[in-house]
Design an enzyme around this catalytic site. Structure first.
Site, short mmCIF file in Angstrom:
data_model
loop_
_atom_site.label_atom_id
_atom_site.label_comp_id
_atom_site.label_asym_id
_atom_site.label_seq_id
_atom_site.Cartn_x
_atom_site.Cartn_y
_atom_site.Cartn_z
N TYR A 3 -3.51 3.65 -2.39
CA TYR A 3 -3.27 3.78 -3.83
C TYR A 3 -3.14 2.26 -4.48
CZ TYR A 3 -1.47 6.47 -7.77
OH TYR A 3 -1.49 7.04 -9.21
N GLU A 35 -3.77 -4.12 -8.42
CA GLU A 35 -4.15 -5.48 -8.45
C GLU A 35 -3.48 -6.43 -7.54
OE1 GLU A 35 -4.32 -7.27 -12.65
OE2 GLU A 35 -4.50 -5.17 -13.18
N HIS A 46 -3.11 -5.53 -4.17
CA HIS A 46 -3.91 -5.32 -3.26
C HIS A 46 -5.23 -6.10 -3.52
CE1 HIS A 46 -1.62 -1.67 -2.89
NE2 HIS A 46 -1.14 -2.02 -1.77
#
Lengths: 296, 296
Positions: free
Chosen positions: B34, B37, B39
């Site tokens: 899911y 930004e 990540h």
């Protein structure tokens, strides 16, 4: 042979080796030193099966209980170095305790269930110490294959389970126990035995050989077999049994009471720990009821 | 980008990569998917600092408690795959639960002390689950560097400690928390928030900014600061505090009662976990009393 005492040195030597020979395997034999012919067979196998052989010598304080023999565990660095070299070792890693444990570790590697019995029961905390030190050594050496003697069959089962559960990228290679001419399993602790204790200690391997044939007798159950084993061992007057158990292998769980051993289809282990004076010896034999001793 | 769902496939891809480019580093970003930004910034950094970037997406059941949100944790494979590719990922590893845990593991990787407080206290067993899954992923991917967001500051401290204690050959790279325009820390769980909860959730980052200046006030102690923080958070009517603590970092131990914060020379952390309805948000800020926020 290169001898390293620090983790960084060992890693540098291994990084260079990997770069120079990326296709060559690295074989690893972790030991506590005071090397004997059992260790020699592991070193020779590591060198034969892998191009590059690493030996570690580290008496790990975390796998000794407070009343055990950490302080008096036999050590002989000079002799060990000569034996390592003679048996084809390329890198000998001999760290100090403070190199391996610069601070008290907060991390524990705990293996449940397979440690409930045998040495896990009679040496509380022992396998937690094995878990952390073997993890550390595997991460420092990063071997393709690691060679362990089957005298410590529970240790092999515990390490195999840890490696499987954590996906550690190493193949565990169990190796047959090496024995003296009379059958006594080679062990660094044999040096502790008095002459008379040494003579009587042969009862362990003799009893294991007998147990193998007893298993095939009609009507034999685990309880009855354990009774016969205990009687055989205590026929040696200096022997004091710590444990004498028949379990399934490698999960090391007890058999159902009353089960006919000749009907068993799984691998069994007869595992012994017997004290002679202050010296505690272990030995074991894997038994396939329908097929004789399994050479793993 | 190569997508693998099995451990063996991933290992084969990585072995080939290592052989083809032995000098190139492998960067790793473990996630539960899911992707947002936060990540994206980790993926970009992994690709920039290492030649080869690996992302894992695995919602690890072992780090969720029985009453937590494992089943409803947001998942979006298709979108995640597109985002991974757009952010330079070379290998995406997306195993199933049965691939990672084919049998119930008997091995536990337990990190003591640093897990006593914060999420370790309010989510019993959570860090045992983190310990085993991160160990497994490190052993499968074998990265040179692994990138973690500092929103989960305790997780970073726990993993760094595990890596140090076990000599796992990976560098842990803590990365700044990425925030929405109003300061809310990016989180997959933000999607759970109602409009009104989302508006009020800004109180976490606002309070952390205030706390940084409060620390410098003459006479400020840990107890007084925690009181002011709790008052600031509960000014948002929907906020329900799980914890709001000032600790030393990275050992995560409490300060001595009554110590003047302006005299502290060690790094501190203000760590918050606050529930809005069923959604639990966390955020934190590292504070150097004599030098402002530390960017690690």
């Amino acid at each position: 042979m290169i001898v390293c005492t620090t983790i960084q040195e060992a890693r540098e030597v291994l990084a260079k080796q990997r770069l120079q020979a990326p296709q060559e395997q690295i074989g690893f034999v972790p030991t506590m030193g005071y090397l004997h012919e059992g260790h020699a067979s592991l070193m020779q196998r590591a060198k034969a099966e892998c191009g590059y052989a690493v030996l570690s010598i580290f008496v790990n304080p975390l796998q000794f209980g407070p009343n055990e023999d950490f302080d008096r565990y036999p050590r002989s660095a000079e002799n060990d170095i000569a034996l390592a070299e003679a048996n084809g070792i390329d890198l000998l890693f001999m760290p100090t305790v403070s190199e391996m444990y610069p601070v008290k570790p907060l991390t524990r590697v705990v293996i449940d269930s397979v440690t409930d019995r045998l040495c896990g029961a009679s040496r509380p905390g022992h396998f937690d110490g094995v878990g952390i030190v073997v993890s550390k050594l595997f991460h420092i050496i990063e071997p393709h294959r690691a060679f362990f003697g089957m005298k410590d069959a529970q240790q092999v089962a515990v390490i195999q389970r840890m490696v499987d559960d954590l996906n550690i990228p190493v193949a565990i290679v169990p190796c047959d126990t090496v024995r003296e001419a009379d059958g006594l399993a080679m062990s660094s602790r044999n040096v502790y035995l008095s002459e008379e204790e040494r003579r009587q200690a042969v009862v362990l391997s003799q009893t294991l050989r007998s147990a193998e044939s007893w298993v095939m007798e009609p009507g034999m159950t685990a309880a009855k077999l354990e009774g016969q084993i205990r009687d055989a061992i205590t026929s040696a007057p200096l022997a004091e049994i710590d444990y004498a158990e028949l379990l399934s292998y490698p999960d090391l769980s007890p058999l159902e009471a009353g089960v006919q051993l000749s009907d068993c289809r799984s691998t069994l282990i007869v595992a012994l720990a017997v004290k002679f004076g202050r010296t505690r010896l272990i030995d074991n034999r894997l038994i396939l009821p329908r097929g004789g001793v399994q050479h793993v």
